[in-house]
Design a protein around this motif. Structure first.
Motif, PDB file in Angstrom:
ATOM      1  N   HIS A  95       7.326   7.824   5.798  1.00 53.65           N
ATOM      2  CA  HIS A  95       7.273   6.518   5.135  1.00 53.65           C
ATOM      3  C   HIS A  95       6.286   5.607   5.863  1.00 53.65           C
ATOM      4  O   HIS A  95       5.456   4.937   5.239  1.00 53.65           O
ATOM      5  CB  HIS A  95       8.665   5.881   5.110  1.00 53.65           C
ATOM      6  N   ASN A  96       6.382   5.579   7.182  1.00 55.95           N
ATOM      7  CA  ASN A  96       5.382   4.895   8.009  1.00 55.95           C
ATOM      8  C   ASN A  96       4.472   5.971   8.585  1.00 55.95           C
ATOM      9  O   ASN A  96       4.717   6.493   9.667  1.00 55.95           O
ATOM     10  CB  ASN A  96       6.057   4.092   9.117  1.00 55.95           C
ATOM     11  N   ARG A  97       3.447   6.301   7.830  1.00 55.05           N
ATOM     12  CA  ARG A  97       2.629   7.452   8.187  1.00 55.05           C
ATOM     13  C   ARG A  97       1.805   7.183   9.437  1.00 55.05           C
ATOM     14  O   ARG A  97       1.544   6.026   9.800  1.00 55.05           O
ATOM     15  CB  ARG A  97       1.696   7.838   7.031  1.00 55.05           C
ATOM     16  N   ALA A  98       1.397   8.273  10.092  1.00 51.96           N
ATOM     17  CA  ALA A  98       0.539   8.153  11.265  1.00 51.96           C
ATOM     18  C   ALA A  98      -0.781   7.522  10.863  1.00 51.96           C
ATOM     19  O   ALA A  98      -1.295   7.754   9.766  1.00 51.96           O
ATOM     20  CB  ALA A  98       0.303   9.536  11.882  1.00 51.96           C
ATOM     21  N   LYS A  99      -1.308   6.707  11.753  1.00 53.22           N
ATOM     22  CA  LYS A  99      -2.570   6.017  11.477  1.00 53.22           C
ATOM     23  C   LYS A  99      -3.537   6.291  12.609  1.00 53.22           C
ATOM     24  O   LYS A  99      -3.149   6.456  13.762  1.00 53.22           O
ATOM     25  CB  LYS A  99      -2.352   4.502  11.337  1.00 53.22           C
ATOM     26  N   GLY A 100      -4.824   6.299  12.297  1.00 51.67           N
ATOM     27  CA  GLY A 100      -5.845   6.461  13.319  1.00 51.67           C
ATOM     28  C   GLY A 100      -5.869   5.264  14.250  1.00 51.67           C
ATOM     29  O   GLY A 100      -5.533   4.140  13.860  1.00 51.67           O
ATOM     30  N   GLY A 101      -6.299   5.482  15.490  1.00 50.20           N
ATOM     31  CA  GLY A 101      -6.266   4.425  16.493  1.00 50.20           C
ATOM     32  C   GLY A 101      -7.081   3.203  16.127  1.00 50.20           C
ATOM     33  O   GLY A 101      -6.706   2.079  16.429  1.00 50.20           O
ATOM     34  N   ARG A 102      -8.240   3.368  15.462  1.00 47.05           N
ATOM     35  CA  ARG A 102      -9.101   2.245  15.140  1.00 47.05           C
ATOM     36  C   ARG A 102      -9.124   1.933  13.649  1.00 47.05           C
ATOM     37  O   ARG A 102      -9.853   1.047  13.224  1.00 47.05           O
ATOM     38  CB  ARG A 102     -10.527   2.513  15.624  1.00 47.05           C
ATOM     39  N   ALA A 103      -8.384   2.662  12.846  1.00 45.04           N
ATOM     40  CA  ALA A 103      -8.426   2.458  11.406  1.00 45.04           C
ATOM     41  C   ALA A 103      -7.747   1.145  11.028  1.00 45.04           C
ATOM     42  O   ALA A 103      -6.716   0.775  11.585  1.00 45.04           O
ATOM     43  CB  ALA A 103      -7.745   3.622  10.688  1.00 45.04           C
ATOM     44  N   LYS A 104      -8.348   0.447  10.068  1.00 47.75           N
ATOM     45  CA  LYS A 104      -7.771  -0.806   9.583  1.00 47.75           C
ATOM     46  C   LYS A 104      -6.578  -0.477   8.689  1.00 47.75           C
ATOM     47  O   LYS A 104      -6.555   0.512   7.957  1.00 47.75           O
ATOM     48  CB  LYS A 104      -8.805  -1.590   8.775  1.00 47.75           C
ATOM     49  N   THR A 105      -5.573  -1.321   8.747  1.00 49.65           N
ATOM     50  CA  THR A 105      -4.415  -1.181   7.864  1.00 49.65           C
ATOM     51  C   THR A 105      -4.289  -2.443   7.024  1.00 49.65           C
ATOM     52  O   THR A 105      -4.573  -3.547   7.491  1.00 49.65           O
ATOM     53  CB  THR A 105      -3.121  -0.954   8.655  1.00 49.65           C
ATOM     54  N   THR A 106      -3.862  -2.291   5.773  1.00 52.39           N
ATOM     55  CA  THR A 106      -3.692  -3.425   4.872  1.00 52.39           C
ATOM     56  C   THR A 106      -2.417  -3.214   4.062  1.00 52.39           C
ATOM     57  O   THR A 106      -1.726  -2.196   4.201  1.00 52.39           O
ATOM     58  CB  THR A 106      -4.885  -3.564   3.898  1.00 52.39           C
ATOM     59  N   GLU A 107      -2.135  -4.155   3.171  1.00 56.97           N
ATOM     60  CA  GLU A 107      -0.951  -4.035   2.321  1.00 56.97           C
ATOM     61  C   GLU A 107      -1.031  -2.807   1.421  1.00 56.97           C
ATOM     62  O   GLU A 107       0.003  -2.299   0.971  1.00 56.97           O
ATOM     63  CB  GLU A 107      -0.789  -5.290   1.471  1.00 56.97           C
ATOM     64  N   LEU A 108      -2.222  -2.324   1.142  1.00 59.46           N
ATOM     65  CA  LEU A 108      -2.352  -1.142   0.292  1.00 59.46           C
ATOM     66  C   LEU A 108      -1.728   0.085   0.939  1.00 59.46           C
ATOM     67  O   LEU A 108      -1.304   1.011   0.235  1.00 59.46           O
ATOM     68  CB  LEU A 108      -3.827  -0.876  -0.018  1.00 59.46           C
ATOM     69  N   ASP A 109      -1.657   0.092   2.261  1.00 61.28           N
ATOM     70  CA  ASP A 109      -1.008   1.225   2.944  1.00 61.28           C
ATOM     71  C   ASP A 109       0.485   1.274   2.667  1.00 61.28           C
ATOM     72  O   ASP A 109       1.114   2.327   2.827  1.00 61.28           O
ATOM     73  CB  ASP A 109      -1.240   1.129   4.459  1.00 61.28           C
ATOM     74  N   ASP A 110       1.059   0.131   2.273  1.00 63.91           N
ATOM     75  CA  ASP A 110       2.493   0.099   2.012  1.00 63.91           C
ATOM     76  C   ASP A 110       2.856   0.816   0.714  1.00 63.91           C
ATOM     77  O   ASP A 110       4.036   1.115   0.485  1.00 63.91           O
ATOM     78  CB  ASP A 110       2.991  -1.348   1.957  1.00 63.91           C
ATOM     79  N   LEU A 111       1.863   1.041  -0.147  1.00 63.18           N
ATOM     80  CA  LEU A 111       2.113   1.821  -1.359  1.00 63.18           C
ATOM     81  C   LEU A 111       2.210   3.285  -0.963  1.00 63.18           C
ATOM     82  O   LEU A 111       1.252   3.860  -0.443  1.00 63.18           O
ATOM     83  CB  LEU A 111       0.982   1.611  -2.372  1.00 63.18           C
ATOM     84  N   ARG A 112       3.362   3.894  -1.167  1.00 60.93           N
ATOM     85  CA  ARG A 112       3.600   5.266  -0.730  1.00 60.93           C
ATOM     86  C   ARG A 112       4.091   6.102  -1.904  1.00 60.93           C
ATOM     87  O   ARG A 112       4.716   5.585  -2.828  1.00 60.93           O
ATOM     88  CB  ARG A 112       4.658   5.310   0.397  1.00 60.93           C
ATOM     89  N   PRO A 113       3.828   7.401  -1.901  1.00 60.21           N
ATOM     90  CA  PRO A 113       4.301   8.264  -2.991  1.00 60.21           C
ATOM     91  C   PRO A 113       5.756   8.673  -2.777  1.00 60.21           C
ATOM     92  O   PRO A 113       6.368   8.346  -1.755  1.00 60.21           O
ATOM     93  CB  PRO A 113       3.369   9.465  -2.878  1.00 60.21           C
ATOM     94  N   ASP A 114       6.306   9.385  -3.729  1.00 58.99           N
ATOM     95  CA  ASP A 114       7.622   9.991  -3.575  1.00 58.99           C
ATOM     96  C   ASP A 114       7.475  11.412  -3.050  1.00 58.99           C
ATOM     97  O   ASP A 114       6.471  12.081  -3.283  1.00 58.99           O
ATOM     98  CB  ASP A 114       8.356  10.034  -4.928  1.00 58.99           C
ATOM     99  N   TRP A 115       8.510  11.844  -2.325  1.00 57.21           N
ATOM    100  CA  TRP A 115       8.570  13.245  -1.885  1.00 57.21           C
ATOM    101  C   TRP A 115       9.264  14.022  -3.001  1.00 57.21           C
ATOM    102  O   TRP A 115      10.456  13.887  -3.220  1.00 57.21           O
ATOM    103  CB  TRP A 115       9.344  13.365  -0.580  1.00 57.21           C
ATOM    104  N   GLY A 116       8.511  14.837  -3.709  1.00 55.88           N
ATOM    105  CA  GLY A 116       9.073  15.630  -4.783  1.00 55.88           C
ATOM    106  C   GLY A 116       9.090  17.097  -4.441  1.00 55.88           C
ATOM    107  O   GLY A 116       8.712  17.510  -3.335  1.00 55.88           O
ATOM    108  N   PRO A 117       9.513  17.936  -5.379  1.00 55.43           N
ATOM    109  CA  PRO A 117       9.539  19.380  -5.121  1.00 55.43           C
ATOM    110  C   PRO A 117       8.146  19.940  -4.815  1.00 55.43           C
ATOM    111  O   PRO A 117       8.010  20.914  -4.078  1.00 55.43           O
ATOM    112  CB  PRO A 117      10.110  19.961  -6.418  1.00 55.43           C
ATOM    113  N   GLU A 118       7.089  19.295  -5.399  1.00 51.72           N
ATOM    114  CA  GLU A 118       5.738  19.755  -5.093  1.00 51.72           C
ATOM    115  C   GLU A 118       5.411  19.562  -3.614  1.00 51.72           C
ATOM    116  O   GLU A 118       4.726  20.390  -3.003  1.00 51.72           O
ATOM    117  CB  GLU A 118       4.716  18.996  -5.948  1.00 51.72           C
ATOM    118  N   THR A 119       5.919  18.469  -3.039  1.00 53.70           N
ATOM    119  CA  THR A 119       5.669  18.206  -1.625  1.00 53.70           C
ATOM    120  C   THR A 119       6.358  19.261  -0.767  1.00 53.70           C
ATOM    121  O   THR A 119       5.783  19.767   0.202  1.00 53.70           O
ATOM    122  CB  THR A 119       6.162  16.808  -1.241  1.00 53.70           C
TER     123      THR A 119
END
Length: 987
Positions: free
Chosen positions: A903-927
């Motif tokens: 849910h709180n995915r790993a992020k790169g050390g210098r990568a910018k984060t924004t509110e768009l990162d809060d949009l996350r998919p569902d874990w389904g059978p395909e996952t």
């Protein structure tokens, strides 16, 4: 609340809850307060503060810990005073910069001045000044031996200046007055041994790190001094460092550790000759005093070094009078022929400054040694970059220095590499303080005179390899007749991490010693350069150096000097480096895509579309924050698109606007993400890769430019455009991606034409570019290659050999094709029934309290049970531990994959984060299916290693001798599509 602190620690407060904070055993009665108790506490705290009497320190470490915060307070008060109109401290700063530290900032001045004032008082007290300390008692004690400190204390204790810093200054005076030198001596404390290291660690560790100042472990110092001592004796300097005329200089002397080690080694050597009455003559101390020089720019370190060296020489002389000490307050890198400045601050120091310039300009030096500071150019403040490197870097060397008068010394470390087309690498590698000191030392020791000379520095290992420093290595090879590097390891950022002997440094370090024993060599004569790897734990490495210092340094075998621009590698890498580098096989290799923000990468295409739609639908003023603006991307910028079309700024797009592309990207090994591929959101898109991208394309990813590959495969093949960190994220990525075709279609393969021709001749058949890529993947794409060349890969990029016979070539192509099939999730390469891997033991089980929505917050790995469990999603059993621990290009792919799907995915050390990162998919059978498929593919990769191992041994035991040319310049360029601007992968 009224509170009292001592040395930054809360010791009393009217709020008793603050005192008992965190004490689980405190009772309610202890914490409870009343009006009377508050009044009593207030009176007590105020009285204690006004009548504070510090506890005498019992050790130098304790004294440093208590004195450092008092020095910080003094520095802060000095800086504050300078901001006031008509400040006497401002006048002192102007005189200071005129005399001692040209270009010093307010922070530089306050730092140096505060340290000088503190040390003046401390030196006076330790030298017997009576208490309470007064201006007169301090001045009378230190004037003879410490001119600079005398000038500082005289200025700061004048009424007009003292009034500006009275509070903090009185705190220092009160604490230093409590120091009891006799008690420290009785406790066995050497007043100056390691004190400055303790002090700087407590005083301002951030400033110490920024300036690259690290204290050298004594076994390293002793080892360097032992190396030089042996060289001196071997070259006829019979009295070692005390031989008349053997000038020794430490150009960044710090607190004098190297000069002290020289004195100690010389005394021990003279004593070992067994001639009492001769070798203990005081004249040897006088000769050492004449020979030894230290230059230091830091006021505190300079003061300590001057004191320590003077006392060591006085002790050696044994007559009570100390010889004159040549520890000079100056900047080694400034112009020795510059105009002398008038010394308004302290006229007595004028002679010292002139002596430093004379030393740099004309004195023949036999020995240069030390540990110069390490600080890359980006570490320098903007207003100080001009000073960074001084005369060595920026100014013409003038006719008095060797070489072209109209060019700086540092150009000799740059020009030939730039001329060979490596300007970008030079611009990144050369701007560093330790490299400026190397250039100065080589000039001073080898170019200013023709006598035997030696240079020994401990410095980072980065300059030993890479085209950015190839001209530096070439210059050293030409000036010296022997060079040796003792590699002390300690790289803590790459795939192969080892503990450093310097606890605060993450870069591998080593001792490099360059010597010239005869007249200057001819320009065509190159010095052999050994690289000896000192292995073991940090303690074991230091122990080896200490043993060698005491018993003799092992002799090295004579080797060939190698090429002028060669990297310096240990013998263990020699075999591998004799084969073909990847850059000679695939002419075009570029960096992968670098978004510089997290949100453009999504686990599903639907999520990528959702994030873009959220950005496009937002109000224009919200878009900069949603984008995650940085220097590369701003919402108001109009960008040239990846497909060659000018794009309107994100701030102006309408809510129905589409991105250029959404494509699958090889984000990490075994991990494909969906990328919003739009020039407006990608910080460094690697445009050549988009020029040739298309459904026809396949990419070969490996370590083309950086050594240090770890266990597991060192290459992968994928149809998806790779991310920058796919190959070597720990070291910031590299030009590690080679496309199969260097054109937008299949007309121009990206394989060396001359090599393809040689292979066709060798095997008597048509060999295609795809064959070559799959062959390289067969060698490098399983763990068998890194297993065979484990030691060499620490110092060498992957190299390739080809077999003599067609059958072995075809067998390795088949291994590579099947490995690509596994790498890519069955999208490139081919399946094969030849490899009998058996049935995977991996099974799945449902978890209790299953949850279908969102991404999990946790996952677990049970090594004993061989079980991976994703919180309330799925349990996978039968997973062998070597499958979980499997490394691929430096990463554990299963662990990495799971971390990017939390849910709180790993992020790169210098990568910018924004509110768009809060949009996350569902874990389904395909996952869940993708995870199981990943585990099975890793299991198959482990099985494939068995087949690759024997083939690799066969190839490198008897490689073919192929006659081919390096790729032509034209082959290293991509071919743009000029016919149209159509998307190769339309939305």
């Amino acid at each position: 609340m009224l509170a009292r602190y001592e040395s930054g620690r809360l010791v009393d407060a009217t709020d008793r809850g603050a005192l008992f904070f965190g004490d689980v055993d405190a009772t309610a009665d202890e914490i409870a307060v009343s009006d009377d108790s508050i009044r009593t506490d207030f009176e007590r705290i105020l009285k204690d503060a006004l009548q504070w009497e510090p506890t005498p320190p019992s050790s130098m470490r304790q004294m440093a810990r208590h004195l450092a915060p008092l020095a910080r307070n003094l520095k802060a008060e000095i800086k504050a005073a300078m901001k006031r109109p008509g400040s006497a401290m401002r006048s002192a700063k102007e005189a200071w910069t005129e005399s001692l530290m040209e270009g010093a900032t307010d922070d530089d001045f306050a730092d140096g001045y505060a340290q000088a004032a503190v040390f003046a008082m401390l030196f006076a007290r330790l030298d017997g000044a009576p208490t309470p300390l007064t201006l007169d008692s301090i001045k009378s004690t230190i004037k003879a031996d410490h001119l600079l400190l005398f000038g500082v204390i005289e200025t700061i204790m004048r009424t007009t200046t003292r009034d500006e810093v009275r509070n903090s200054l009185d705190g220092v005076v009160r604490y230093v007055s409590a120091v009891e030198p006799a008690a420290l001596a009785e406790a066995g404390e050497n007043p100056w041994h390691d004190f400055y290291e303790f002090f700087t660690a407590e005083y301002d560790p951030a400033r110490r790190n920024d300036t690259g100042v690290y204290f050298t472990p004594k076994p390293v110092v002793d080892f360097q001094v032992a190396q030089i001592h042996e060289w001196l004796i071997a070259n006829g300097f019979d009295d070692s460092f005390a031989t008349p005329g053997v000038k020794v200089i430490d150009p960044a002397t710090g607190s004098g550790t190297y000069l002290l080690a020289v004195i100690e080694r010389t005394r021990r050597y003279l004593s070992s000759r067994g001639r009492p009455g001769i070798d203990d003559d005081p004249i040897y101390a006088d000769r050492l005093a004449e020979n030894l020089y230290g230059i230091e720019i830091g006021v505190g370190a300079y003061s300590i070094a001057q004191l320590r060296v003077a006392r060591a020489l006085a002790d050696m002389k044994g007559t009570g009078d100390a010889p004159t000490v040549n520890v000079l307050l100056s900047d080694t890198l400034t112009n020795p022929w510059g105009e002398a400045q008038q010394k308004f601050f302290l006229p007595e120091l004028a002679g010292e400054q002139e002596k430093a310039n004379a030393l740099k300009a004309s004195t023949d030096v036999t020995v240069v040694l030390g540990n110069p500071p390490y600080d890359r150019e980006e570490g320098a403040a903007e207003d100080n970059r001009r000073q960074h490197g001084g005369w060595v870097r920026h100014d013409h060397r003038t006719n008095q220095a060797s070489g072209p008068a109209d060019k700086p010394l540092l150009d000799d470390f740059r020009d030939r590499a730039v001329g060979r087309g490596n300007g970008k690498a030079v611009a990144k590698a050369i701007p560093n303080l330790y490299i400026y000191f190397w250039r100065w030392a080589i000039w001073k020791a080898f170019e200013q005179n023709e006598s035997p000379a030696i240079v020994s520095f401990i410095s980072p290992m980065g300059f030993l390899s890479g085209v950015g420093t190839e001209a530096m290595r070439a210059w050293i090879r030409e000036q010296a007749d022997s060079v040796v590097t003792y590699d002390l390891l300690g790289e803590r950022r790459g795939e192969r991490r080892t503990f450093n002997i310097f606890t605060d440094i993450k870069t591998a370090t080593g001792v490099t010693t360059a010597a010239r024993s005869a007249v200057p060599p001819e320009p065509s004569t190159l010095a052999p350069w050994h690289r000896v790897v000192v292995t073991g734990t940090p303690k074991e490495r230091l122990s080896k150096l200490a043993t060698w210092s005491a018993t003799g340094i092992p002799e090295l075998t004579v080797t060939e000097p190698g090429g002028l621009f060669d990297d310096v590698v240990p013998d263990v890498a020699g075999e591998l480096r004799s084969h073909i580098p990847l850059s000679h096989i695939f002419p075009v290799h570029r960096k992968g895509v670098q978004a510089q923000r997290v949100w453009p990468y999504s686990e599903t295409r639907a999520l990528a579309e959702q994030r873009w739609a959220r950005l496009a639908d937002a109000d224009p003023e919200q878009r900069p924050a949603l984008l995650g603006e940085n220097g590369s991307n701003k919402a108001a910028d109009s960008k040239m698109g990846l497909l060659g079309v000018r794009l309107e700024p994100l701030s102006e797009i309408d809510q129905n606007a589409k991105p250029e592309l959404i494509v699958e990207s090889q984000y990490r090994p075994f991990d494909v993400h969906h990328l919003v591929a739009d020039a407006r959101v990608l910080g460094r898109p690697s445009r050549d890769m988009w020029t040739v991208h298309g459904s026809h394309q396949t990419y070969f990813v490996s370590r083309f430019v950086t050594e240090g590959a770890s266990d597991g495969p060192v290459a992968l093949v994928t149809p998806h455009i790779p991310d920058l960190d796919c190959s070597n994220g720990a070291s910031g990525g590299g030009a590690d991606v080679a496309p199969l075709y260097r054109s937008h279609d299949e007309t121009t393969p990206n394989v060396n034409v001359s090599l393809l021709s040689a292979l066709c001749s060798q095997y008597g058949a048509t060999i295609t570019a795809t064959d070559v890529m799959m062959y390289c993947n067969g060698l490098l794409g399983t763990g068998a290659y890194s297993e065979r060349f484990w030691a060499a890969l620490a110092y060498c990029t992957p190299h390739v050999a080809f077999p003599e016979d067609r059958g072995t070539f075809d067998a390795i192509v088949e291994v590579g094709s099947y490995a690509a099939w596994l790498h890519s999730g069955e999208t490139v390469g081919s399946d094969s029934e030849r490899f009998e891997l058996g049935e995977p033991p991996i099974k799945t089980e449902a978890t209790a309290d299953r949850q279908a929505s969102g991404m999990p917050t946790t996952w677990t790995w049970d090594s004993a049970a061989g079980t991976i469990e994703v919180d309330r999603r799925i349990r996978i059993t039968g997973v062998p531990e070597d499958v979980w621990e499997f490394l691929f290009l430096g990463k554990r792919p299963i662990e990495s994959w799971l971390n990017y799907r939390k849910h709180n995915r790993a992020k790169g050390g210098r990568a910018k984060t924004t509110e768009l990162d809060d949009l996350r998919p569902d874990w389904g059978p395909e996952t869940s299916r993708d995870l199981v498929d990943l585990v099975v593919r890793v299991w198959k990769m482990k099985g494939l290693e068995v087949y690759a191992r024997d083939l690799i041994d066969a190839v490198f035991s008897l490689p073919a001798s192929l006659d081919f040319d390096e790729p032509a310049k034209a082959e290293r360029a991509v071919i743009p599509n000029v016919s149209d601007q159509q998307s190769p992968l339309p939305l």
